[in-house]
Design a protein around this motif. Structure first.
Motif, PDB file in Angstrom:
ATOM      1  N   LEU A  68      33.183  24.311  15.036  1.00  0.00           N
ATOM      2  CA  LEU A  68      32.960  25.293  16.052  1.00  0.00           C
ATOM      3  C   LEU A  68      31.930  24.679  17.175  1.00  0.00           C
ATOM      4  O   LEU A  68      31.986  24.995  18.238  1.00  0.00           O
ATOM      5  CB  LEU A  68      32.936  26.618  15.811  1.00  0.00           C
ATOM      6  CG  LEU A  68      34.117  27.565  15.183  1.00  0.00           C
ATOM      7  CD1 LEU A  68      33.932  28.852  14.795  1.00  0.00           C
ATOM      8  CD2 LEU A  68      35.301  27.316  16.133  1.00  0.00           C
ATOM      9  N   CYS A  69      30.934  24.325  16.579  1.00  0.00           N
ATOM     10  CA  CYS A  69      29.805  23.800  17.411  1.00  0.00           C
ATOM     11  C   CYS A  69      30.284  22.817  18.617  1.00  0.00           C
ATOM     12  O   CYS A  69      31.199  21.945  18.150  1.00  0.00           O
ATOM     13  CB  CYS A  69      28.707  23.112  16.522  1.00  0.00           C
ATOM     14  SG  CYS A  69      27.445  22.110  17.557  1.00  0.00           S
ATOM     15  N   MET A  70      29.788  22.903  19.638  1.00  0.00           N
ATOM     16  CA  MET A  70      30.234  22.288  21.086  1.00  0.00           C
ATOM     17  C   MET A  70      29.522  20.869  20.880  1.00  0.00           C
ATOM     18  O   MET A  70      30.018  19.850  21.759  1.00  0.00           O
ATOM     19  CB  MET A  70      29.855  22.787  21.998  1.00  0.00           C
ATOM     20  CG  MET A  70      30.784  24.165  22.210  1.00  0.00           C
ATOM     21  SD  MET A  70      29.921  25.368  23.425  1.00  0.00           S
ATOM     22  CE  MET A  70      30.678  24.983  24.857  1.00  0.00           C
ATOM     23  N   ALA A  77      26.099  21.947  12.670  1.00  0.00           N
ATOM     24  CA  ALA A  77      26.179  22.437  13.787  1.00  0.00           C
ATOM     25  C   ALA A  77      24.891  22.368  14.388  1.00  0.00           C
ATOM     26  O   ALA A  77      23.826  22.164  13.737  1.00  0.00           O
ATOM     27  CB  ALA A  77      26.511  23.793  13.600  1.00  0.00           C
ATOM     28  N   CYS A  78      24.672  22.188  15.628  1.00  0.00           N
ATOM     29  CA  CYS A  78      23.414  22.080  16.297  1.00  0.00           C
ATOM     30  C   CYS A  78      22.583  23.290  16.378  1.00  0.00           C
ATOM     31  O   CYS A  78      21.438  23.266  16.557  1.00  0.00           O
ATOM     32  CB  CYS A  78      23.707  21.731  18.054  1.00  0.00           C
ATOM     33  SG  CYS A  78      24.225  23.116  19.155  1.00  0.00           S
ATOM     34  N   GLY A  79      23.208  24.534  16.253  1.00  0.00           N
ATOM     35  CA  GLY A  79      22.393  25.660  16.143  1.00  0.00           C
ATOM     36  C   GLY A  79      22.007  26.392  17.618  1.00  0.00           C
ATOM     37  O   GLY A  79      21.370  27.370  17.472  1.00  0.00           O
ATOM     38  N   GLU A  80      22.211  25.630  18.449  1.00  0.00           N
ATOM     39  CA  GLU A  80      21.703  26.019  19.876  1.00  0.00           C
ATOM     40  C   GLU A  80      22.861  26.339  21.061  1.00  0.00           C
ATOM     41  O   GLU A  80      22.603  27.077  21.959  1.00  0.00           O
ATOM     42  CB  GLU A  80      20.900  24.876  20.372  1.00  0.00           C
ATOM     43  CG  GLU A  80      19.393  25.154  19.564  1.00  0.00           C
ATOM     44  CD  GLU A  80      18.672  23.842  19.593  1.00  0.00           C
ATOM     45  OE1 GLU A  80      19.065  23.066  20.486  1.00  0.00           O
ATOM     46  OE2 GLU A  80      17.672  23.630  18.718  1.00  0.00           O
ATOM     47  N   CYS A  81      23.978  25.672  20.769  1.00  0.00           N
ATOM     48  CA  CYS A  81      24.891  25.990  21.957  1.00  0.00           C
ATOM     49  C   CYS A  81      25.542  27.285  21.917  1.00  0.00           C
ATOM     50  O   CYS A  81      25.404  28.052  20.808  1.00  0.00           O
ATOM     51  CB  CYS A  81      26.070  24.897  21.795  1.00  0.00           C
ATOM     52  SG  CYS A  81      27.166  25.211  20.264  1.00  0.00           S
ATOM     53  N   ARG A  82      26.393  27.422  23.017  1.00  0.00           N
ATOM     54  CA  ARG A  82      27.119  28.688  23.157  1.00  0.00           C
ATOM     55  C   ARG A  82      27.871  29.141  21.690  1.00  0.00           C
ATOM     56  O   ARG A  82      27.856  30.130  21.120  1.00  0.00           O
ATOM     57  CB  ARG A  82      27.794  28.807  24.295  1.00  0.00           C
ATOM     58  CG  ARG A  82      28.681  30.062  24.396  1.00  0.00           C
ATOM     59  CD  ARG A  82      29.629  29.926  25.648  1.00  0.00           C
ATOM     60  NE  ARG A  82      30.932  30.634  25.674  1.00  0.00           N
ATOM     61  CZ  ARG A  82      30.796  32.044  25.950  1.00  0.00           C
ATOM     62  NH1 ARG A  82      29.604  32.549  26.198  1.00  0.00           N
ATOM     63  NH2 ARG A  82      31.819  33.014  25.855  1.00  0.00           N
ATOM     64  N   ALA A  83      28.814  28.212  21.589  1.00  0.00           N
ATOM     65  CA  ALA A  83      29.493  28.497  20.287  1.00  0.00           C
ATOM     66  C   ALA A  83      28.587  28.710  18.918  1.00  0.00           C
ATOM     67  O   ALA A  83      28.860  29.634  18.236  1.00  0.00           O
ATOM     68  CB  ALA A  83      30.540  27.225  20.031  1.00  0.00           C
ATOM     69  N   CYS A  84      27.456  27.995  18.872  1.00  0.00           N
ATOM     70  CA  CYS A  84      26.517  28.247  17.586  1.00  0.00           C
ATOM     71  C   CYS A  84      26.118  29.805  17.736  1.00  0.00           C
ATOM     72  O   CYS A  84      26.126  30.539  16.815  1.00  0.00           O
ATOM     73  CB  CYS A  84      25.452  27.363  17.429  1.00  0.00           C
ATOM     74  SG  CYS A  84      26.174  25.681  17.053  1.00  0.00           S
ATOM     75  N   ARG A  85      25.811  30.018  18.867  1.00  0.00           N
ATOM     76  CA  ARG A  85      25.118  31.323  19.069  1.00  0.00           C
ATOM     77  C   ARG A  85      26.152  32.549  18.940  1.00  0.00           C
ATOM     78  O   ARG A  85      25.866  33.653  17.991  1.00  0.00           O
ATOM     79  CB  ARG A  85      24.604  31.654  20.552  1.00  0.00           C
ATOM     80  CG  ARG A  85      23.125  30.893  20.676  1.00  0.00           C
ATOM     81  CD  ARG A  85      22.458  31.342  21.769  1.00  0.00           C
ATOM     82  NE  ARG A  85      23.193  31.427  22.842  1.00  0.00           N
ATOM     83  CZ  ARG A  85      23.376  30.415  24.088  1.00  0.00           C
ATOM     84  NH1 ARG A  85      22.952  29.301  23.768  1.00  0.00           N
ATOM     85  NH2 ARG A  85      24.204  30.503  24.968  1.00  0.00           N
TER      86      ARG A  85
HETATM   87 ZN   LIG Z   1      26.299  24.159  18.348  1.00  0.00          ZN
END
Ligand SMILES: [Zn+2]
Length: 399
Positions: A68-70, A77-85
């Motif tokens: 789902l990470c953008m 996952a990046c852990g920072e994008c909107r999707a991760c949040r």
């Molecule tokens: Zn992400």
């Protein structure tokens, strides 16, 4: 459709370095294999199979987050994008999470039908639609048949991730439509470190707790295990060792206190009251290695009733915990007596085991182990817990 693949045996080289951003610990080879699967064209269906509480659920959540990470990276996952949040807040509109519920602790057909309908819609966030089916081995057969329809004709940009303790209860047609990753127990050093960090424990306590739970971090993290459980476990084992020097009738007087103390290790040693306790080589039924695991809410933990007498289920659960622990002591004594101290389950107890093992013949400990196995089998067949423990206490070797 993706073919079944297995994680390669662990080879500690650069190719099996685990993805840096995965929460999964102690499954380096499998985690890096999963990361490879997610690059390029990820499979529509991925089944992660591993012993309950050993990390399959955590790895499945790593997969979901990465899908789902953008801006996913090779490390996850990046852990920072909107999707991760949104995933972290459990409010991502394109993520459907299904886990067993109800008295039957089962996934019925209704949530699977709802899933089918939601996967047919376009993604709200514009990326992928992902379904996470936790403890998928608890899916009813009608639910599995319904899921099969979706697996046969998956809508574009949809991914179904299943985590299961065993795949034998899944239809072969479901298994054959999934890429399959198999996990064993996590690497014990990595799992100990995870427990120490998550629960704020010293390394020795974390290691003992991990041994108590049969190498599975999940039940420990779910229960928020503390040093108290490790100390209660050590004290109980010491008392059982001391019984060797106590007259049989005197043991009976101490037994009720031992049974009561066994309740202190229940949440850790037996995360699920019914099916098999977690002990040295036992058949544990813990929940998965994440605090948010859905298993927590449905767990049939035989909690103590305030003040009142223990219920029959609690009495059985306590007796089972004590018998499993007792069996572990007998097994360790038999190993020490047969000059195999390196194989004992709790090497930190060797200084206590060694003198006691020497007080009786090797065959005595082996016979005690057989008696304990029989008592556990009788308990499973609804034997009276107190009578079984009385018999074990009376028969326990005297040296
Ligand atoms: Zn992400």
């Amino acid at each position: 459709m993706a073919k079944a693949v297995s994680a390669p045996a662990s080879q500690p080289d650069a190719a099996t370095r685990p993805p840096a951003r995965f929460a999964t610990r102690g499954h380096d080879a499998a985690a890096s294999r999963v990361a490879q699967l997610l690059t390029g064209v990820p499979p529509h269906a991925l089944l992660i199979v591993g012993p309950r509480g050993a990390g399959a659920g955590t790895l499945a959540r790593d997969v979901v987050a990465t899908l789902l990470c953008m801006s996913p990276q090779s490390g996850g996952a990046c852990g920072e994008c909107r999707a991760c949040r949104l995933v972290a807040a459990e409010s991502h509109a394109d993520l459907a999470r299904i886990s067993p519920s109800g008295a039957a602790d089962e996934i019925g057909i209704t949530p699977i039908r709802e899933l089918e309908a939601s996967l047919a819609l376009l993604p709200v966030e514009g990326g992928r639609r992902v379904a996470l089916i936790e403890r998928a081995d608890r899916m009813s057969e009608p639910a599995q048949n319904a899921l099969l329809k979706t697996l046969e004709e998956p809508p574009a940009q949809t991914h179904i991730i299943l985590a299961a303790a065993e795949d034998s209860s899944l239809l072969p047609t479901i298994r054959s439509r999934c890429a399959v990753i198999r996990l064993g127990l996590p690497d014990s050093a990595a799992a100990s470190e995870l427990i120490a960090t998550r629960l704020g424990l010293d390394a020795a306590t974390a290691t003992r707790l991990l041994r108590m739970s049969g190498g599975r971090p999940g039940p420990l993290i779910d229960a928020g295990a503390s040093g108290d459980a490790a100390r209660a476990h050590a004290a109980l084992r010491r008392q059982i060792l001391d019984f060797v020097g106590v007259a049989p009738h005197a043991r009976l007087r101490q037994l009720p206190a031992l049974i009561a103390d066994a309740s202190a290790i229940l949440s850790v040693a037996m995360a699920d009251g019914e099916e098999g306790g977690v002990e040295e080589g036992g058949e544990p039924e813990g929940a998965d290695a994440a605090p948010e695991s859905a298993a927590t809410s449905t767990k049939k933990s035989p909690a103590k009733r305030a003040g009142g007498k223990p219920t029959p289920a609690e009495r059985r659960a306590n007796a089972k915990a004590l018998l499993h622990l007792w069996r572990g002591v007998a097994r360790d004594l038999a190993l020490v007596a047969s000059s195999a101290p390196a194989s004992v389950a709790f090497p930190e107890d060797l200084h206590e085991l060694t003198p006691v093992a020497a007080r009786c013949a090797q065959t005595t400990w082996r016979d005690a182990l057989i008696s304990l196995d029989r008592a556990l089998a009788a308990l499973r067949r609804n034997g009276n817990p107190e009578l079984l423990l009385d018999a074990i206490a009376l028969r326990w070797p005297r040296g």
